[in-house]
Each structure stands twice: as C-alpha cells, then as structure tokens.
Design an enzyme around this catalytic site. Sequence first.
Site, mmCIF file in Angstrom:
data_model
loop_
_atom_site.group_PDB
_atom_site.id
_atom_site.type_symbol
_atom_site.label_atom_id
_atom_site.label_comp_id
_atom_site.label_asym_id
_atom_site.label_seq_id
_atom_site.Cartn_x
_atom_site.Cartn_y
_atom_site.Cartn_z
ATOM 1 N N GLU A 143 32.561 31.676 44.772
ATOM 2 C CA GLU A 143 32.400 30.833 43.578
ATOM 3 C C GLU A 143 33.492 29.762 43.524
ATOM 4 O O GLU A 143 34.610 29.960 44.005
ATOM 5 C CB GLU A 143 32.459 31.701 42.323
ATOM 6 C CG GLU A 143 32.250 30.952 41.006
ATOM 7 C CD GLU A 143 30.885 30.281 40.888
ATOM 8 O OE1 GLU A 143 30.721 29.211 41.530
ATOM 9 O OE2 GLU A 143 30.012 30.822 40.183
ATOM 10 N N ASP A 193 27.853 24.738 44.618
ATOM 11 C CA ASP A 193 28.967 23.858 44.261
ATOM 12 C C ASP A 193 29.075 22.738 45.285
ATOM 13 O O ASP A 193 29.049 22.985 46.492
ATOM 14 C CB ASP A 193 30.281 24.649 44.245
ATOM 15 C CG ASP A 193 30.308 25.692 43.142
ATOM 16 O OD1 ASP A 193 29.859 25.368 42.029
ATOM 17 O OD2 ASP A 193 30.780 26.813 43.392
ATOM 18 N N ASP A 204 32.784 26.641 40.881
ATOM 19 C CA ASP A 204 32.498 26.138 39.542
ATOM 20 C C ASP A 204 31.384 26.991 38.945
ATOM 21 O O ASP A 204 30.256 26.979 39.446
ATOM 22 C CB ASP A 204 32.079 24.668 39.618
ATOM 23 C CG ASP A 204 31.870 24.024 38.246
ATOM 24 O OD1 ASP A 204 31.735 24.771 37.248
ATOM 25 O OD2 ASP A 204 31.831 22.787 38.177
ATOM 26 N N SER A 206 43.472 38.416 35.042
ATOM 27 C CA SER A 206 43.921 39.766 35.390
ATOM 28 C C SER A 206 43.226 40.263 36.649
ATOM 29 O O SER A 206 42.025 40.063 36.834
ATOM 30 C CB SER A 206 43.640 40.722 34.238
ATOM 31 O OG SER A 206 44.510 40.498 33.161
ATOM 32 N N ASP A 236 49.297 49.767 37.962
ATOM 33 C CA ASP A 236 48.138 49.001 37.503
ATOM 34 C C ASP A 236 47.420 48.396 38.709
ATOM 35 O O ASP A 236 47.548 47.207 39.013
ATOM 36 C CB ASP A 236 48.600 47.909 36.538
ATOM 37 C CG ASP A 236 47.444 47.182 35.868
ATOM 38 O OD1 ASP A 236 46.299 47.653 35.991
ATOM 39 O OD2 ASP A 236 47.704 46.142 35.221
ATOM 40 N N HIS A 292 43.688 47.983 34.941
ATOM 41 C CA HIS A 292 43.236 47.741 33.570
ATOM 42 C C HIS A 292 41.941 46.928 33.520
ATOM 43 O O HIS A 292 41.328 46.816 32.463
ATOM 44 C CB HIS A 292 44.344 47.060 32.745
ATOM 45 C CG HIS A 292 44.542 45.610 33.023
ATOM 46 N ND1 HIS A 292 45.476 45.132 33.904
ATOM 47 C CD2 HIS A 292 43.918 44.510 32.516
ATOM 48 C CE1 HIS A 292 45.434 43.810 33.932
ATOM 49 N NE2 HIS A 292 44.498 43.409 33.096
#
Length: 390
Positions: free
Chosen positions: A191, A199, A193, A336, A238, A170
């Site tokens: 990643e 960072d 922040d 998600s 999904d 989705h």
Amino acid sequence: MLVLVLLGAVLQLRLADAVAVTFGNCTPKGSSERGVCIHINNCPTLLGILNSNQTPDAERQLLSDSQCGLDNTRTGLVNRILVCCLPSQMKEKDLVTDTTSANDGNGNILPSIGTCGVMFANRIIGGVDTQLWEFPWMVLLQYKRAINGDLTFNCGGALINSRYVLTAGHCLASQKLEKNGLELHSVRLGEYDTTNDPDCVTEKNGKTTCAPNHIDIEIDEHIIHESYMPNSIDQMNDIGLLRLKKSVSYTDYIKPICLPIDDEFRNNAFESYAMDISGWGKTKDNNPSAKKQKATVDVWNLGRCQDKYRSYQMHLNNTQLCAGGKLEIDTCGGDSGGPLMVPINKNKQEIFYAAGITSYGPEPCGLQGWPGVYTRTAAFVDWIQQKLKA
C-alpha cells in the site's frame, strides 16, 4: 532525473567487485522492452558508451533515455548513476534479481541479506510523503468493527518473511481494542495511498509509474509475547507476530525488512543513531494520513529517557529504545506496531533493519523533549525465531 553531462570525458570506472544489485524493473524511455534498474558500472553496454571518446548522438540519447535514478548512498557522481539495463546489455550471471530462493519462501526461515532490507529512495528528514516504492515492508493492520462489520486501519507492522508480520503486542490485545469492539481481520501489503488502487505517481520526466494493486491477506494466527501485560503502564515485552493465511511473493513493492540477528546488532544500543519511522498514522491535523509518511528520529541515551518517563511512574529497561523528541516529528496514533528502522551499509549497499517496534509515546504526539518508546527488536530475535513455522 539527472541529465548525463559527462559524455565528453574519458572516465575510468572500476567494475563492481560483486554481482549487481537491482533497484526494480524498468522500461527505458521510448522502448517497450523491460529491463532492470542498476548501477551503470554493472551494465557493460551503457558503461561502454559512457567511457567512449567518440559518442554518436544516437548513443548519447540512448544513455540519457536509460537513466532510472540516483543512488545517493554512494559517493562520486558516476558511481551514483542508475540506468535501465536491458538483458541484451548485460551478462545474465551478473544480476541479482528479486526472485526468492526456496528457503527464503518458507515461513520458518528469515530471508537473507539482500532479499530483506533493500529499497531504493532518497530519505528526507521530517514528516513527508514517502515515494511510491519506499519502505516496501510496511504493512497496515485492518480491523473489523463488531457493531457494523466496517473495516478500519488502526496499527502498522513490518513484513519479516513471506509468511510473518512483526508488530506490537498492544495491536493484538488491549483495552482500547476491546472498548471499540475491534477485531483484527487482515493485513494489507503493497500500500501507498489508501484512497487509490492502484497507486500511481508522475515522475519528473512526465512518465506515470503505477504499483500493482495492494494485497489484503487474512490472519492465520496471532502470537503475543507470553510476558506482555496489555494493561501495564510500562508496556514491557510489547511485541507480537502475525502468521498470514498464505505466503506472499516479493515484488518491488512488497519486500521483508531484516532483523538484527548478528551480535553486532544485538549488543548495540544505537545511541545517537538517526533512524527512520514510517506509517499512515495521525498527522499534526489529528487525522490519519492517506499516504505513507516518513520521518527521521534520533535514538536517546536510555538512562536519560528513563529519567524522563520516571516522573510519570513509568519504568523502562534495556528491552526498550527511545527515539525522537523533536517538535511535531514522531510516530502517532495508527503508527503503533510499525518499525523503527536503521540503515546499515553492507557490501556497499544500504540494508534496513527493524531496530525497534513502535510502542507508545507522549500525548499529544510530537512534543518537544519527549521521545517515543519502542520495543527493542534485538532483545527478542530469539523469541521471534522460535515462533516461526513453515
């Protein structure tokens, strides 16, 4: 950082049966030379100092300055100590580095155990910030708005090899994406922040540690499971894959997670297991988190979860997992596609596997007694392997 207080005692340590596992690069305090963070019983020079009956002050200080952390997956204080070991202090053949073999770098091959699923950090229950190097396989999916070209983060995912990211179906096709005019543009790796680049964090000893700049890589191909129906209330199948336009090199801050390929994982329902979730999704103030968050959730009995959701005419099957159900501890909007992670001890090392993929849950998030629903990764490992290409 733990201060060594055992120097006056004679300690008999058993050398590791296998090669040393590294927990990243490091620099001892007061030194300009780079080393690797490993268990002290794999660093002969520093181990010798620790075991010595007579330890000069200079060596005592060297040992203290060389500490780089604790491995809380082990028992016994000495077995937990990590030190920054320099090349001159260890045998080169005893070291397993983070460099990847030629095969592990191919897009159609999943990385070997030890290359995937490895990190070093203490895990804390409850929605708190991760540490800088924690869950290095976590990625952000970046979307472009058709109306103005702005980029926004709306889903997560997990790196599974040098070329592919595992996510939810989705996140690649849904009415919500179409309605908001969002098109998947790129993947962000490394990643921590989203408001800073690079960072940096200040350690307990006052030293500042900075990660390399994050990396944005555009998408070469979207792969959605053929049986996934975006508008279905049940959200079966999904699952999706993203092939990146170029391969990534593994670092301390970018590593793949392992997939549950072996039969022991494929046939495990993981009922009552404690698993980790992570992401940059909405927190209890309903705003996305700038920093990568984490929490621990328990896996439900599937039948119990089916009964819970059946009251809303939603049907689950054994290709799905349920986890969570504690107040304000849950994945939420923006999480998600991220992994439901289970740590498994392999050869005295904690290895993380993607047991599930964040699919859907109650609204609002974190409702007491309502678990989140995850796609069960083990049910789709054959499909994943069939889709990978060099």
